[in-house]
Design a protein around this motif. Structure first.
Motif, PDB file in Angstrom:
ATOM      1  N   TRP A 187      -8.865   8.108 -26.822  1.00 56.15           N
ATOM      2  CA  TRP A 187      -8.634   6.834 -27.254  1.00 56.15           C
ATOM      3  C   TRP A 187      -9.446   6.461 -28.850  1.00 56.15           C
ATOM      4  CZ3 TRP A 187     -11.262   1.763 -27.724  1.00 56.15           C
ATOM      5  CH2 TRP A 187     -10.483   0.602 -28.351  1.00 56.15           C
ATOM      6  N   LYS A 189      -9.897   3.895 -32.048  1.00 55.28           N
ATOM      7  CA  LYS A 189      -9.481   2.736 -32.403  1.00 55.28           C
ATOM      8  C   LYS A 189     -10.018   2.583 -33.827  1.00 55.28           C
ATOM      9  CE  LYS A 189      -8.403  -1.624 -32.026  1.00 55.28           C
ATOM     10  NZ  LYS A 189      -8.657  -2.134 -33.479  1.00 55.28           N
ATOM     11  N   TRP A 237       0.402   1.493 -32.723  1.00 58.18           N
ATOM     12  CA  TRP A 237      -0.322   2.577 -32.239  1.00 58.18           C
ATOM     13  C   TRP A 237       0.740   3.702 -31.731  1.00 58.18           C
ATOM     14  CZ3 TRP A 237       1.183   4.568 -27.279  1.00 58.18           C
ATOM     15  CH2 TRP A 237       1.698   3.716 -26.449  1.00 58.18           C
ATOM     16  N   CYS A 239       0.814   8.345 -29.918  1.00 61.61           N
ATOM     17  CA  CYS A 239      -0.012   9.086 -29.126  1.00 61.61           C
ATOM     18  C   CYS A 239       0.984  10.576 -29.353  1.00 61.61           C
ATOM     19  CB  CYS A 239       0.082   8.768 -27.765  1.00 61.61           C
ATOM     20  SG  CYS A 239       1.326   8.759 -26.827  1.00 61.61           S
ATOM     21  N   PHE A 248      -4.566   9.074 -28.184  1.00 64.49           N
ATOM     22  CA  PHE A 248      -4.041   7.743 -28.658  1.00 64.49           C
ATOM     23  C   PHE A 248      -4.903   7.319 -30.036  1.00 64.49           C
ATOM     24  CE2 PHE A 248      -2.817   7.887 -24.215  1.00 64.49           C
ATOM     25  CZ  PHE A 248      -1.846   6.936 -24.207  1.00 64.49           C
ATOM     26  N   ASP A 250      -5.166   3.793 -32.358  1.00 64.35           N
ATOM     27  CA  ASP A 250      -4.833   2.752 -32.162  1.00 64.35           C
ATOM     28  C   ASP A 250      -5.021   1.985 -33.721  1.00 64.35           C
ATOM     29  OD1 ASP A 250      -4.714  -0.082 -31.625  1.00 64.35           O
ATOM     30  OD2 ASP A 250      -5.612  -0.083 -29.731  1.00 64.35           O
ATOM     31  N   LYS A 259      -5.433  -0.919 -25.492  1.00 57.38           N
ATOM     32  CA  LYS A 259      -6.702  -0.700 -24.730  1.00 57.38           C
ATOM     33  C   LYS A 259      -6.928  -1.301 -23.239  1.00 57.38           C
ATOM     34  CE  LYS A 259     -11.583  -1.728 -24.758  1.00 57.38           C
ATOM     35  NZ  LYS A 259     -12.833  -2.422 -25.533  1.00 57.38           N
TER      36      LYS A 259
END
Length: 428
Positions: A187, A189, A237, A239, A248, A250, A259
């Protein structure tokens, strides 16, 4: 310069029995996922899943256990990434482990985290470093992790000691399934630079590209294929699942629901884990069908039948969007194709096995009939054939015994030969 936060999860399969699973989680470090949750909180977490999958992925008793470290204590394991600037050392921590039992396979979730921020170049290097499991060659060295007890070694060795089981290559753990890296999810961000149209490339990250190495560059055709196969539903977002890597990205300025669903409740991780499990076990069944002896085929077919009844997941979530994301993972993992090939092989093997069983049964029945016929007293046969006592000479008895012996040898030899062949295959 645009900066990002990073979290990652590695997935590791354990082919262990229920007794071995119970022994692992009996250690006081492991806590059931429902611990310290109220009845309403448990219901809220299970509401995400369909009725059958709630019992598989969030069982009320047993089935799913967690090891977590508080923020005030040392992490389970930590890794210091090499950096040109000593003052800018990057540290990755493993803060949580989850163990989920799914039939014949248990999945270990390894949660990687860092409080630091990273550049795009850092992240591409990070994704190539933290998920290392096996050395690619004898000279290659995997990343060295420091445990809470200040012991430094590879992640595989740490996990083996924590679980107290051997994770050798000849036990079908990692080489047959994942190769040198764990199947992983990351993930990423974005925390600044939202006014810039340029963003980190999820396709290159899912392909395992190291931005710092000019030797690795995707062709235009492959990059376009990856871009076209992204899961791009929400504006903030997206993926991509490719080559055992799920990424992913974000881009929500504030904290996003992504999240919450991914890191806090692990809902999307469970969708991904279900696909990994099904792909792993289907490939394993196919391999076993190729190597299995005739004696063990009946047991193998029973295991496959149990998998199809309980663990072949068609509908996983009560949330339509989550169901759509799950179907995306299934398509990218080529799950339908693997399933078709596995069950085509199953039907072919089952037909051959059934034919052999029928042949063996017919042979046994014929043998029983002949033996029963041969057990009829010779005097009765002589009476039926109207032979007198003078005609039942020693020559008659010798010929009758010889014919009986030849008949028994002819009938017993084929199944005995098949038995010897099966024993030889079992020893290979």
């Amino acid at each position: 310069m645009t900066e990002y936060k990073w979290q990652g999860w590695g997935f590791f399969p354990l082919f262990i029995s229920k007794q071995a699973f119970a022994k692992i989680v009996s250690d006081g470090k492991w806590q059931h996922w429902t611990k310290d949750l109220t009845v309403d909180e448990i219901k809220d977490k299970r509401r995400f899943y369909s009725r059958s999958c709630a019992d598989l992925l969030r069982p009320i008793e047993s089935g799913r256990y967690v090891i977590s470290q508080d923020s005030d204590t040392k992490p389970l394991f930590s890794l210091s990434l090499p950096s040109k600037n000593e003052d800018d050392e990057k540290v990755i921590n493993i803060t949580q482990l989850q163990l989920l039992a799914l039939g014949e396979v248990s999945l270990l979730y390894i949660h990687f985290d860092s409080p630091l921020t990273f550049t795009e170049s850092d992240i591409s290097n990070l994704n190539k470093t933290v998920f290392q499991w096996e050395p690619r060659t004898e000279k290659h060295k995997v990343s060295q992790w420091l445990s809470a007890e200040d012991k430094t070694q590879g992640l595989k060795q740490h996990i083996s000691e924590l679980l107290d089981i051997s994770l050798q290559q000849d036990s079908h753990y990692e080489e047959d399934t994942f190769g040198h890296e764990l199947v992983n999810c990351t993930w990423i961000k974005q925390i600044n630079g939202f006014e810039d149209d340029k963003s980190i490339c999820v396709s290159e990250l899912s392909a395992g590209i190291n931005c710092n190495d000019p030797r690795y560059k995707l062709s235009k055709t492959e990059k376009q294929r990856l871009v076209d196969s992204q899961f791009d539903y929400w504006a903030d977002w997206r993926c991509q699942f490719n080559l055992n890597r799920l990424v992913f990205v974000d881009q929500t300025p504030e904290e996003s629901s992504l999240k919450w669903n991914l890191s806090n409740n692990h809902y999307y991780l469970d969708l991904f884990a279900a696909v990994i499990y099904q792909r792993t076990i289907l490939n394993r069944f196919k391999d076993e069908m190729m190597l299995c002896s005739n004696k063990k085929r009946g047991e193998l077919y029973e295991r496959i039948s149990n998998f199809r009844r309980q663990y072949k997941i068609a509908h996983i979530s009560t949330y339509p969007f989550a169901e759509r994301l799950y179907q995306y993972f299934c398509v990218q993992a080529d799950l339908s194709s693997i399933e078709d090939k596995t069950f085509i092989e199953l039907e072919h093997n089952h037909a051959l096995w059934k034919q052999e069983r029928e042949e063996s049964t017919n042979t046994v029945l014929l043998l029983v009939s002949l033996v029963a016929a041969l057990l009829v007293p010779a005097s009765s046969i002589a009476t039926i054939m109207a032979l007198s006592d003078d005609q039942m000479t020693p020559v008659y008895w010798i010929l009758s015994g010889f014919i009986t012996l030849i008949t028994i040898v002819v009938m017993v030899w084929p199944p005995f030969k098949r038995y010897l062949k099966d024993r030889k295959l079992e020893k290979l």
